[in-house]
Design an enzyme around this catalytic site. Structure first.
Site, short mmCIF file in Angstrom:
data_model
loop_
_atom_site.label_atom_id
_atom_site.label_comp_id
_atom_site.label_asym_id
_atom_site.label_seq_id
_atom_site.Cartn_x
_atom_site.Cartn_y
_atom_site.Cartn_z
N LYS A 294 0.84 -1.20 0.00
CA LYS A 294 0.00 0.00 0.00
C LYS A 294 0.88 1.25 0.00
O LYS A 294 1.93 1.26 0.66
CB LYS A 294 -0.91 -0.03 1.23
CG LYS A 294 -2.01 1.04 1.25
CD LYS A 294 -2.92 0.85 2.46
CE LYS A 294 -4.01 1.90 2.56
NZ LYS A 294 -4.90 1.68 3.72
N SER B 72 -9.80 1.58 2.88
CA SER B 72 -8.99 2.35 1.97
C SER B 72 -7.92 1.55 1.22
O SER B 72 -7.33 2.06 0.29
CB SER B 72 -8.30 3.48 2.75
OG SER B 72 -7.41 2.96 3.71
N SER C 233 -9.89 -0.68 6.97
CA SER C 233 -9.33 -0.55 5.63
C SER C 233 -8.66 -1.79 5.04
O SER C 233 -8.37 -1.80 3.85
CB SER C 233 -8.35 0.61 5.58
OG SER C 233 -9.07 1.80 5.52
N1 GLN Z 1 -13.23 4.13 6.47
C1 GLN Z 1 -12.51 4.43 7.66
C2 GLN Z 1 -12.03 5.85 7.60
O1 GLN Z 1 -12.28 6.48 6.63
C3 GLN Z 1 -11.38 3.50 7.86
C4 GLN Z 1 -10.20 3.84 7.04
C5 GLN Z 1 -8.98 3.05 7.40
O2 GLN Z 1 -9.06 2.01 8.07
N2 GLN Z 1 -7.82 3.59 7.04
O3 GLN Z 1 -11.41 6.35 8.48
#
Ligand code: GLN
Length: 433
Positions: A38, A113, A137
């Site tokens: 990532k 994400s 995410s």
């Molecule tokens: N959707 C969650 C957020 O926007 C989780 C994102 C993540 O785990 N990086 O914060």
């Protein structure tokens, strides 16, 4: 293995921000294996953007701890995957490099994400990838793309070299098509690192076992209630039935603090983000700014131009939540709610060895379907509790609704990542027969 891996997939899902040529090593647990990483995990000499214009041309001078471990074990890092900008999102649509498409149905989002990592694995470009999980995410895109993803216990994998979004919540973790590969990658990355002061020296060295006879599986009513698509709930209940067929016993448990989970999560993550992202000022990090302006003007112009809408929204929310006069009302309260949830899990884990529920309340949305931030935030309801409590959680594919994958989520006690892996493995082996 000789020579350089020339990695140039037909990236029709926009899974990668950068692809690289790297020579894999001949030995080690991952000898010759192509791994995608990532783009918020630092790679020396390879651009690391967090899918943001502000880090568009940033090339880290050092490797994240996990990246060093991958290389040591013979893996080739073949690309940096697309993501929501700084990890802020649930669909990978907030990327400055364009959205990722779901390989199962390209009109749908891959989840986020870590959507690029999930898509790269689901499309077969790589057998495994690293993601990060602050509030879901890793698990959300794993569920939406029909692959396996593990958010490790907080403190089990080093965050050294991870560009921080919300330090107290996030972990780097493995994603792959099988539980066995997730476990294999976890064995490589879960190694003590003195550079991360939030780590405990609890290395993961485990081969999954499908023997789950007598395992107590807690089923929290809150995971099957309002907002959860009944067909998703049904699919997951069937999967829990499969675990019972393998000798597990189900017990009802409850996480009453869940009604405050999203509010607490969004106060804490935005507060930490507002502080973490303050360093991108065009002086030390980020593109250089016009020096004829005052510091305030330059700072404002740069951040206005280079951060996307969602990132700016969260910086403002977090700055507000932490500001004098309000911190007690929001931040301190969120910490109380967080503690309550942690205690709910501790109580539930007296009766249960793992807790099972859906990973996401629905299947993958269409691209562009969710336009208001609140409805997007609501879809994180089943994943954020594990981050607030710091417990391990895995998502394993468990069937389909409307032809789209559904994820079974299994959560465990802190530092019992092995147990959630085993439960997921037992399920996977049984349904693959
Ligand atoms: N959707 C969650 C957020 O926007 C989780 C994102 C993540 O785990 N990086 O914060």
């Amino acid at each position: 293995m000789a020579g350089t891996l020339n990695f140039s997939p037909d990236d029709r899902y926009n899974a990668f921000i950068t692809t690289c040529r790297e020579a894999p090593f001949c030995d080690g647990a991952l000898a010759g294996t192509a791994v995608a990483v990532k783009d918020n995990i630092s790679t020396a000499g390879i651009r690391t953007t967090c899918a943001s214009r502000i880090l568009e041309s940033y090339v880290p001078p050092y490797d994240a701890h996990v990246v060093g471990l991958l290389r040591e074990k013979g893996a080739a890092i073949v690309g940096k995957t697309n993501m929501d900008e700084f990890g802020m999102g649930t669909t990978t649509e907030t990327s400055a490099f364009g959205p990722v498409r779901n390989p199962v149905d390209p009109s749908r989002v891959p989840g986020g994400s870590s959507g690029g990592s999930a898509a790269a694995v689901a499309a077969g470009f790589v057998p495994m990838a690293l993601g990060t999980d602050t509030g879901g995410s890793i698990r959300c895109p794993a569920a939406f793309c029909g692959i396996v993803g593990l958010k490790p216990t907080y403190g089990r994998v080093s965050r050294y070299g991870l560009i921080a979004y919300a330090n107290s919540l996030e972990q780097i973790g493995p994603m792959a098509r099988t539980v066995e590969d997730v476990s294999r990658l976890m064995s490589v990355i879960a190694r003590y690192d003195p550079h991360d002061s939030t780590m405990l020296d609890r290395p993961y060295d485990h081969r999954p076992s499908a023997d789950i006879a007598g395992l107590r599986v807690g089923v929290p009513e809150e995971y099957f209630g309002e907002g959860v698509d009944p067909r998703v709930a049904e699919t997951v209940r069937d999967a829990i039935g499969v675990l019972e067929g393998l000798g597990a016993d189900t017990v009802p448990v409850s996480i009453p603090g869940m009604r405050h989970a999203l509010a607490a999560y969004y106060v804490i993550c935005t507060s930490e983000a507002s502080s973490n992202l303050a360093r991108f000022d065009g002086v030390r990090y980020g593109p250089a700014v016009d020096t004829k302006k005052t510091w305030h003007e330059a700072y404002q112009d740069l951040r206005q131009a280079k951060f996307g809408t969602e990132v700016r929204r969260r910086i403002m929310l977090g700055t507000f939540a932490l500001s004098a006069g309000y911190a007690g009302r929001y931040y301190a309260k969120a910490q109380v709610a967080r503690r309550n949830i942690k205690e709910d899990f501790e109580r539930a884990f007296r009766d249960a060895d793992v807790i099972a529920g859906p990973t996401m309340p629905t299947v993958a949305f269409r691209l562009g379907e969710k336009t208001d931030p609140l409805s997007m935030y609501l879809s994180d309801i089943l994943t954020v509790p594990a981050n607030l409590a710091g417990v391990p959680a895995i998502s394993v594919p468990c069937g389909r609704v409307d032809g789209l994958p559904v994820g079974l989520q299994l959560m465990g006690r802190q530092f019992e990542d092995e147990r959630v892996v085993d439960a997921a493995f037992a399920y996977e082996q049984e349904v693959r027969r």
